[in-house]
Write a protein that holds these residues in place. Sequence first.
Motif, PDB file in Angstrom:
ATOM      1  N   GLU A 127      44.671 -60.130  71.518  1.00 55.98           N
ATOM      2  CA  GLU A 127      43.757 -61.040  72.214  1.00 55.98           C
ATOM      3  C   GLU A 127      43.739 -60.781  73.720  1.00 55.98           C
ATOM      4  OE1 GLU A 127      42.899 -65.862  72.619  1.00 55.98           O
ATOM      5  OE2 GLU A 127      44.672 -65.138  71.547  1.00 55.98           O
ATOM      6  N   GLU A 128      44.896 -60.414  74.289  1.00 59.75           N
ATOM      7  CA  GLU A 128      44.996 -60.172  75.734  1.00 59.75           C
ATOM      8  C   GLU A 128      45.055 -58.687  76.068  1.00 59.75           C
ATOM      9  OE1 GLU A 128      44.797 -62.587  77.931  1.00 59.75           O
ATOM     10  OE2 GLU A 128      44.682 -64.107  76.351  1.00 59.75           O
ATOM     11  N   ALA A 129      44.866 -57.826  75.077  1.00 61.93           N
ATOM     12  CA  ALA A 129      44.952 -56.378  75.320  1.00 61.93           C
ATOM     13  C   ALA A 129      43.846 -55.914  76.258  1.00 61.93           C
ATOM     14  CB  ALA A 129      44.861 -55.624  73.994  1.00 61.93           C
ATOM     15  N   LYS A 130      44.168 -54.916  77.069  1.00 61.64           N
ATOM     16  CA  LYS A 130      43.144 -54.264  77.878  1.00 61.64           C
ATOM     17  C   LYS A 130      42.570 -53.095  77.079  1.00 61.64           C
ATOM     18  CE  LYS A 130      44.858 -55.472  82.478  1.00 61.64           C
ATOM     19  NZ  LYS A 130      45.318 -54.924  83.784  1.00 61.64           N
ATOM     20  N   ALA A 131      41.258 -52.914  77.180  1.00 59.39           N
ATOM     21  CA  ALA A 131      40.569 -51.918  76.359  1.00 59.39           C
ATOM     22  C   ALA A 131      39.929 -50.853  77.250  1.00 59.39           C
ATOM     23  CB  ALA A 131      39.502 -52.601  75.499  1.00 59.39           C
ATOM     24  N   VAL A 132      40.226 -49.595  76.961  1.00 61.93           N
ATOM     25  CA  VAL A 132      39.594 -48.485  77.677  1.00 61.93           C
ATOM     26  C   VAL A 132      38.716 -47.736  76.683  1.00 61.93           C
ATOM     27  CG1 VAL A 132      39.932 -46.388  79.030  1.00 61.93           C
ATOM     28  CG2 VAL A 132      41.551 -48.303  79.267  1.00 61.93           C
ATOM     29  N   TRP A 133      37.415 -47.799  76.898  1.00 62.60           N
ATOM     30  CA  TRP A 133      36.425 -47.213  75.999  1.00 62.60           C
ATOM     31  C   TRP A 133      35.967 -45.874  76.579  1.00 62.60           C
ATOM     32  CZ3 TRP A 133      35.249 -50.296  71.703  1.00 62.60           C
ATOM     33  CH2 TRP A 133      35.575 -51.647  71.810  1.00 62.60           C
ATOM     34  N   LEU A 134      36.395 -44.772  75.986  1.00 62.59           N
ATOM     35  CA  LEU A 134      35.994 -43.443  76.440  1.00 62.59           C
ATOM     36  C   LEU A 134      34.879 -42.929  75.530  1.00 62.59           C
ATOM     37  CD1 LEU A 134      39.584 -41.950  76.963  1.00 62.59           C
ATOM     38  CD2 LEU A 134      38.055 -42.848  78.737  1.00 62.59           C
ATOM     39  N   THR A 135      33.703 -42.729  76.075  1.00 62.86           N
ATOM     40  CA  THR A 135      32.515 -42.296  75.324  1.00 62.86           C
ATOM     41  C   THR A 135      32.373 -43.049  74.003  1.00 62.86           C
ATOM     42  OG1 THR A 135      33.611 -40.387  74.240  1.00 62.86           O
ATOM     43  CG2 THR A 135      32.601 -40.007  76.381  1.00 62.86           C
ATOM     44  N   PRO A 136      32.274 -44.374  74.066  1.00 65.09           N
ATOM     45  CA  PRO A 136      32.166 -45.172  72.841  1.00 65.09           C
ATOM     46  C   PRO A 136      30.896 -44.852  72.062  1.00 65.09           C
ATOM     47  CG  PRO A 136      31.610 -46.496  74.751  1.00 65.09           C
ATOM     48  CD  PRO A 136      32.161 -45.203  75.283  1.00 65.09           C
ATOM     49  N   LEU A 137      30.962 -45.027  70.760  1.00 62.92           N
ATOM     50  CA  LEU A 137      29.820 -44.733  69.880  1.00 62.92           C
ATOM     51  C   LEU A 137      28.870 -45.927  69.868  1.00 62.92           C
ATOM     52  CD1 LEU A 137      31.559 -42.907  66.873  1.00 62.92           C
ATOM     53  CD2 LEU A 137      30.822 -42.000  69.086  1.00 62.92           C
ATOM     54  N   ILE A 138      28.209 -46.141  71.002  1.00 66.25           N
ATOM     55  CA  ILE A 138      27.385 -47.349  71.137  1.00 66.25           C
ATOM     56  C   ILE A 138      26.095 -47.284  70.315  1.00 66.25           C
ATOM     57  CG2 ILE A 138      28.348 -48.014  73.359  1.00 66.25           C
ATOM     58  CD1 ILE A 138      25.863 -46.853  74.715  1.00 66.25           C
ATOM     59  N   GLN A 139      25.833 -46.128  69.707  1.00 62.98           N
ATOM     60  CA  GLN A 139      24.693 -46.066  68.792  1.00 62.98           C
ATOM     61  C   GLN A 139      25.012 -46.774  67.473  1.00 62.98           C
ATOM     62  OE1 GLN A 139      26.871 -43.700  69.164  1.00 62.98           O
ATOM     63  NE2 GLN A 139      26.985 -42.281  67.436  1.00 62.98           N
ATOM     64  N   ARG A 140      26.284 -47.028  67.235  1.00 65.16           N
ATOM     65  CA  ARG A 140      26.714 -47.750  66.038  1.00 65.16           C
ATOM     66  C   ARG A 140      26.752 -49.248  66.341  1.00 65.16           C
ATOM     67  NH1 ARG A 140      29.296 -45.467  61.758  1.00 65.16           N
ATOM     68  NH2 ARG A 140      30.402 -47.442  61.510  1.00 65.16           N
ATOM     69  N   ASP A 141      26.208 -50.047  65.446  1.00 65.46           N
ATOM     70  CA  ASP A 141      26.157 -51.492  65.667  1.00 65.46           C
ATOM     71  C   ASP A 141      27.547 -52.111  65.767  1.00 65.46           C
ATOM     72  OD1 ASP A 141      23.403 -51.399  65.682  1.00 65.46           O
ATOM     73  OD2 ASP A 141      23.183 -52.095  63.601  1.00 65.46           O
ATOM     74  N   ASP A 142      28.514 -51.612  64.963  1.00 62.58           N
ATOM     75  CA  ASP A 142      29.837 -52.242  64.981  1.00 62.58           C
ATOM     76  C   ASP A 142      30.520 -52.062  66.334  1.00 62.58           C
ATOM     77  OD1 ASP A 142      30.102 -49.505  64.502  1.00 62.58           O
ATOM     78  OD2 ASP A 142      31.660 -49.723  62.965  1.00 62.58           O
ATOM     79  N   VAL A 143      30.402 -50.870  66.905  1.00 62.03           N
ATOM     80  CA  VAL A 143      31.014 -50.617  68.216  1.00 62.03           C
ATOM     81  C   VAL A 143      30.253 -51.370  69.311  1.00 62.03           C
ATOM     82  CG1 VAL A 143      31.571 -48.854  69.944  1.00 62.03           C
ATOM     83  CG2 VAL A 143      31.920 -48.370  67.501  1.00 62.03           C
ATOM     84  N   PHE A 144      28.950 -51.266  69.291  1.00 63.08           N
ATOM     85  CA  PHE A 144      28.123 -51.940  70.297  1.00 63.08           C
ATOM     86  C   PHE A 144      28.340 -53.446  70.273  1.00 63.08           C
ATOM     87  CE2 PHE A 144      23.980 -54.039  71.188  1.00 63.08           C
ATOM     88  CZ  PHE A 144      23.938 -53.799  72.548  1.00 63.08           C
ATOM     89  N   ASP A 145      28.299 -54.043  69.090  1.00 59.57           N
ATOM     90  CA  ASP A 145      28.466 -55.501  68.983  1.00 59.57           C
ATOM     91  C   ASP A 145      29.848 -55.926  69.475  1.00 59.57           C
ATOM     92  OD1 ASP A 145      25.930 -55.641  67.934  1.00 59.57           O
ATOM     93  OD2 ASP A 145      26.586 -55.847  65.841  1.00 59.57           O
ATOM     94  N   ALA A 146      30.865 -55.133  69.157  1.00 58.08           N
ATOM     95  CA  ALA A 146      32.220 -55.468  69.600  1.00 58.08           C
ATOM     96  C   ALA A 146      32.327 -55.447  71.113  1.00 58.08           C
ATOM     97  CB  ALA A 146      33.228 -54.495  68.987  1.00 58.08           C
ATOM     98  N   MET A 147      31.647 -54.492  71.737  1.00 60.01           N
ATOM     99  CA  MET A 147      31.715 -54.387  73.199  1.00 60.01           C
ATOM    100  C   MET A 147      30.918 -55.494  73.878  1.00 60.01           C
ATOM    101  SD  MET A 147      31.577 -50.255  73.825  1.00 60.01           S
ATOM    102  CE  MET A 147      32.126 -50.386  75.538  1.00 60.01           C
ATOM    103  N   VAL A 148      29.742 -55.759  73.380  1.00 64.44           N
ATOM    104  CA  VAL A 148      28.887 -56.791  73.982  1.00 64.44           C
ATOM    105  C   VAL A 148      29.554 -58.160  73.934  1.00 64.44           C
ATOM    106  CG1 VAL A 148      26.730 -58.078  73.663  1.00 64.44           C
ATOM    107  CG2 VAL A 148      26.703 -55.586  73.629  1.00 64.44           C
ATOM    108  N   SER A 149      30.252 -58.439  72.852  1.00 66.05           N
ATOM    109  CA  SER A 149      30.853 -59.766  72.668  1.00 66.05           C
ATOM    110  C   SER A 149      32.336 -59.805  73.035  1.00 66.05           C
ATOM    111  CB  SER A 149      30.687 -60.215  71.208  1.00 66.05           C
ATOM    112  OG  SER A 149      31.364 -59.315  70.338  1.00 66.05           O
TER     113      SER A 149
END
Length: 214
Positions: A127-149
């Motif tokens: 819950e408190e983890a820091k996230a580093v997204w390197l070239t995330p697969l934002i064309q995928r809904d699961d990755v995009f939705d997770a990042m947006v929210s």
Amino acid sequence: MLKTNTEIVKGYKEMNIPYTLLSVGENSKSLSIFLPGAGYTVRSPLFHYSNDIFLNKGFDVLQVNYQYNDKVYAEFSMEEICEAIKYDVRTVLDIVLQKTSYENFYIIGKSLGTIAMSSELSRDIFEEAKAVWLTPLIQRDDVFDAMVSSTNRGLCFIGDNDHCYIEERFIQLANNSKIIARLIPNVNHSLEYENNTVESIEVLKSVITDIKNF
């Protein structure tokens, strides 16, 4: 003194999943979890230098070394690979976290690794983890939705010459106040320029500096 513990667990469909836990001290309360890409391994520059940064900060480093480019996965569809990585990362983390008492987490995912990262960040322990997204697969809904929210503090790097880059989606995820989003002009899916080695090294230096300061 660096301690290295390498193990193999049975993952999706009983495939062997190697992982390595690195530590420089006893009983660290901090863990950095590396989830590389399919072809971009923990030996590749972004992870190699991040590894040193976290060890120097007293973190343990967990490298999940799945090998989806191996011929044993040749008949897997992309969706099955996605199911495999989520299953395999969850299996490794369950084993490691069961034996330890970490309180502070960073999760660093590259490309394919961001699929598992999107899933894992929903767990209470992160819950408190820091996230580093390197070239995330934002064309995928699961990755995009997770990042947006996402409610995790995040740092994201992607290039506009990356085949996964979608301008509209990047703008939306950049609007998440929890995420610092870095768009790097003209770099590809490896965060490198196609024909400019020196400038690619400058990008690497900038990204690693941002990770160090995050």
